[in-house]
Design a protein around this motif. Structure first.
Motif, PDB file in Angstrom:
ATOM      1  N   GLU A  19      -2.331  -1.625   9.822  1.00  0.00           N
ATOM      2  CA  GLU A  19      -1.847  -2.609  10.789  1.00  0.00           C
ATOM      3  C   GLU A  19      -2.359  -2.348  12.201  1.00  0.00           C
ATOM      4  O   GLU A  19      -2.719  -3.282  12.928  1.00  0.00           O
ATOM      5  CB  GLU A  19      -0.318  -2.625  10.789  1.00  0.00           C
ATOM      6  CG  GLU A  19       0.290  -3.655  11.718  1.00  0.00           C
ATOM      7  CD  GLU A  19       1.811  -3.668  11.639  1.00  0.00           C
ATOM      8  OE1 GLU A  19       2.411  -4.648  12.117  1.00  0.00           O
ATOM      9  OE2 GLU A  19       2.396  -2.693  11.124  1.00  0.00           O
ATOM     10  N   ASP A  43      -4.969  -5.775  -0.481  1.00  0.00           N
ATOM     11  CA  ASP A  43      -3.715  -5.198   0.002  1.00  0.00           C
ATOM     12  C   ASP A  43      -3.125  -4.367  -1.126  1.00  0.00           C
ATOM     13  O   ASP A  43      -2.557  -4.898  -2.068  1.00  0.00           O
ATOM     14  CB  ASP A  43      -2.765  -6.311   0.437  1.00  0.00           C
ATOM     15  CG  ASP A  43      -1.336  -5.820   0.626  1.00  0.00           C
ATOM     16  OD1 ASP A  43      -1.149  -4.611   0.860  1.00  0.00           O
ATOM     17  OD2 ASP A  43      -0.411  -6.652   0.527  1.00  0.00           O
ATOM     18  N   ASP A  48       3.235  -1.353   5.790  1.00  0.00           N
ATOM     19  CA  ASP A  48       3.429  -1.821   7.156  1.00  0.00           C
ATOM     20  C   ASP A  48       3.156  -3.328   7.177  1.00  0.00           C
ATOM     21  O   ASP A  48       3.350  -3.994   6.175  1.00  0.00           O
ATOM     22  CB  ASP A  48       2.513  -1.054   8.129  1.00  0.00           C
ATOM     23  CG  ASP A  48       1.033  -1.158   7.744  1.00  0.00           C
ATOM     24  OD1 ASP A  48       0.699  -1.932   6.825  1.00  0.00           O
ATOM     25  OD2 ASP A  48       0.218  -0.464   8.376  1.00  0.00           O
ATOM     26  N   GLY A  49       2.680  -3.858   8.279  1.00  0.00           N
ATOM     27  CA  GLY A  49       2.425  -5.296   8.361  1.00  0.00           C
ATOM     28  C   GLY A  49       1.035  -5.702   7.944  1.00  0.00           C
ATOM     29  O   GLY A  49       0.626  -6.854   8.169  1.00  0.00           O
ATOM     30  N   SER A  50       0.290  -4.810   7.302  1.00  0.00           N
ATOM     31  CA  SER A  50      -1.096  -5.097   6.950  1.00  0.00           C
ATOM     32  C   SER A  50      -1.229  -6.286   6.002  1.00  0.00           C
ATOM     33  O   SER A  50      -2.136  -7.108   6.142  1.00  0.00           O
ATOM     34  CB  SER A  50      -1.750  -3.873   6.303  1.00  0.00           C
ATOM     35  OG  SER A  50      -1.768  -2.773   7.164  1.00  0.00           O
ATOM     36  N   SER A  52       0.620  -8.936   5.648  1.00  0.00           N
ATOM     37  CA  SER A  52       0.803 -10.200   6.371  1.00  0.00           C
ATOM     38  C   SER A  52      -0.416 -10.519   7.232  1.00  0.00           C
ATOM     39  O   SER A  52      -0.832 -11.679   7.326  1.00  0.00           O
ATOM     40  CB  SER A  52       2.054 -10.135   7.246  1.00  0.00           C
ATOM     41  OG  SER A  52       3.212 -10.003   6.450  1.00  0.00           O
ATOM     42  N   LEU A  53      -0.989  -9.494   7.849  1.00  0.00           N
ATOM     43  CA  LEU A  53      -2.206  -9.710   8.632  1.00  0.00           C
ATOM     44  C   LEU A  53      -3.345 -10.209   7.750  1.00  0.00           C
ATOM     45  O   LEU A  53      -4.111 -11.091   8.136  1.00  0.00           O
ATOM     46  CB  LEU A  53      -2.621  -8.415   9.332  1.00  0.00           C
ATOM     47  CG  LEU A  53      -1.953  -8.094  10.666  1.00  0.00           C
ATOM     48  CD1 LEU A  53      -2.431  -6.730  11.168  1.00  0.00           C
ATOM     49  CD2 LEU A  53      -2.246  -9.163  11.693  1.00  0.00           C
TER      50      LEU A  53
END
Length: 226
Positions: A19, A43, A48-50, A52-53
Motif C-alpha cells: 500500500e 493481490d 493492507d489496502g493494496s 483496493s488500490l
C-alpha cells in the motif's frame, strides 16, 4: 468477432503489503513511453489496502490493467497466477515497492529482438540515495555458461527477476515451486537460463530497487510469505 491483439509485453506485479508504495509504482508503469503492454496485478491476500488500490487502477485503466485476487499463498503462487493470465510475448516483473524507469519498456523493445533474455542495470535506492548497480562495462551478450558463472558469484549479477526480461514461452515449461517461501526466483532462473541460447545485456539502469529493512531476503524467518 476479431481476436484481440496480444500485447507485446506483460508486466506482472505480485502484491501483498504494497500500500505505501503501490501508487508510485503503478504511476511509473502507466507512464511508460512504450504502450503495447498489459499489467497483471496479483493481490495475494493483501492485509493492507493494496487490494483496493489494485481495483482502483484496474477500473481506471481497464484497457491495460487487470487484477486477480486470491487467498494468500506466497509469492511463488502469485507469480504462477500472473503467468497463467499473461498474454505477452515477454514477461517483465515489477515489485510494488520499486520504480521502473520511464523508458524501461522502450529500451526493452529496442534491444529484445531475437533474444531469449535481456538483462539490464538498475539503481539501488536507500531512502533518497541512488547507487547505480553496473553489471558490466558495455552492452554485450552472455553465453549460458558465462551467465551461470556470473549468477554463481552473486555479485554484481544476482538472480532477481525484475532486471531480466524473458520470453514467456520459457516460463510456460515450468511453474514456480510454490513450496518455496522465498528465493523462488533463484530456483527458476537457473533452469530457464539453461534453455536460453540468446542472452543480451544492456548497460543502462532501467529500474529502481528500493532497499527496505523489512524485505524478505533480509528477514531470517522463512515462514513468512513476503
Amino acid at each position: 468477432m476479431t481476436e484481440q491483439k496480444r500485447p507485446e509485453i506483460s508486466i506482472i506485479v505480485a502484491v501483498y503489503k504494497g500500500e505505501k508504495y503501490l501508487n508510485g509504482c503503478m504511476d511509473a508503469i502507466l507512464g511508460q513511453t512504450f504502450t503495447d503492454f498489459e499489467v497483471i496485478l496479483v493481490d495475494d491476500g493483501a492485509t493492507d489496502g493494496s487490494g483496493s488500490l489494485c481495483d482502483t487502477y484496474a477500473a481506471r485503466f481497464a484497457q491495460n490493467v487487470r487484477v486477480i485476487h486470491q487467498p494468500n499463498r506466497g509469492v511463488a503462487a502469485a507469480r504462477n497466477t500472473g503467468l497463467k493470465a499473461a498474454a505477452g510475448a515477454y514477461i517483465v516483473w515489477v515489485d510494488p515497492d520499486d520504480l521502473p524507469a520511464a523508458d524501461l519498456l522502450t529500451s526493452i523493445k529496442e534491444n529484445i529482438a531475437g533474444q531469449d533474455m535481456l538483462i539490464f542495470d538498475y539503481w539501488e535506492r536507500r531512502d533518497d540515495r541512488l547507487t547505480w548497480r553496473k553489471l558490466g562495462e558495455k552492452t554485450s551478450t552472455f553465453t549460458v555458461e558465462s551467465l551461470l558463472y556470473e549468477l554463481s558469484r552473486d555479485d554484481p549479477m544476482t538472480s532477481v527477476l525484475w532486471n531480466k526480461v524473458i520470453k514467456r514461452e520459457h516460463y510456460l515449461r515450468r511453474p514456480f515451486d510454490e513450496s518455496m517461501r522465498c528465493m523462488e526466483d533463484y530456483d527458476i532462473l537457473y533452469q530457464i537460463a539453461m534453455d536460453c541460447t540468446r542472452i543480451a545485456y544492456l548497460a543502462k539502469p532501467l529500474y529502481q530497487y528500493r532497499i527496505l529493512d523489512s524485505g524478505l531476503v533480509r528477514t531470517p524467518n522463512l515462514e513468512i510469505a513476503y
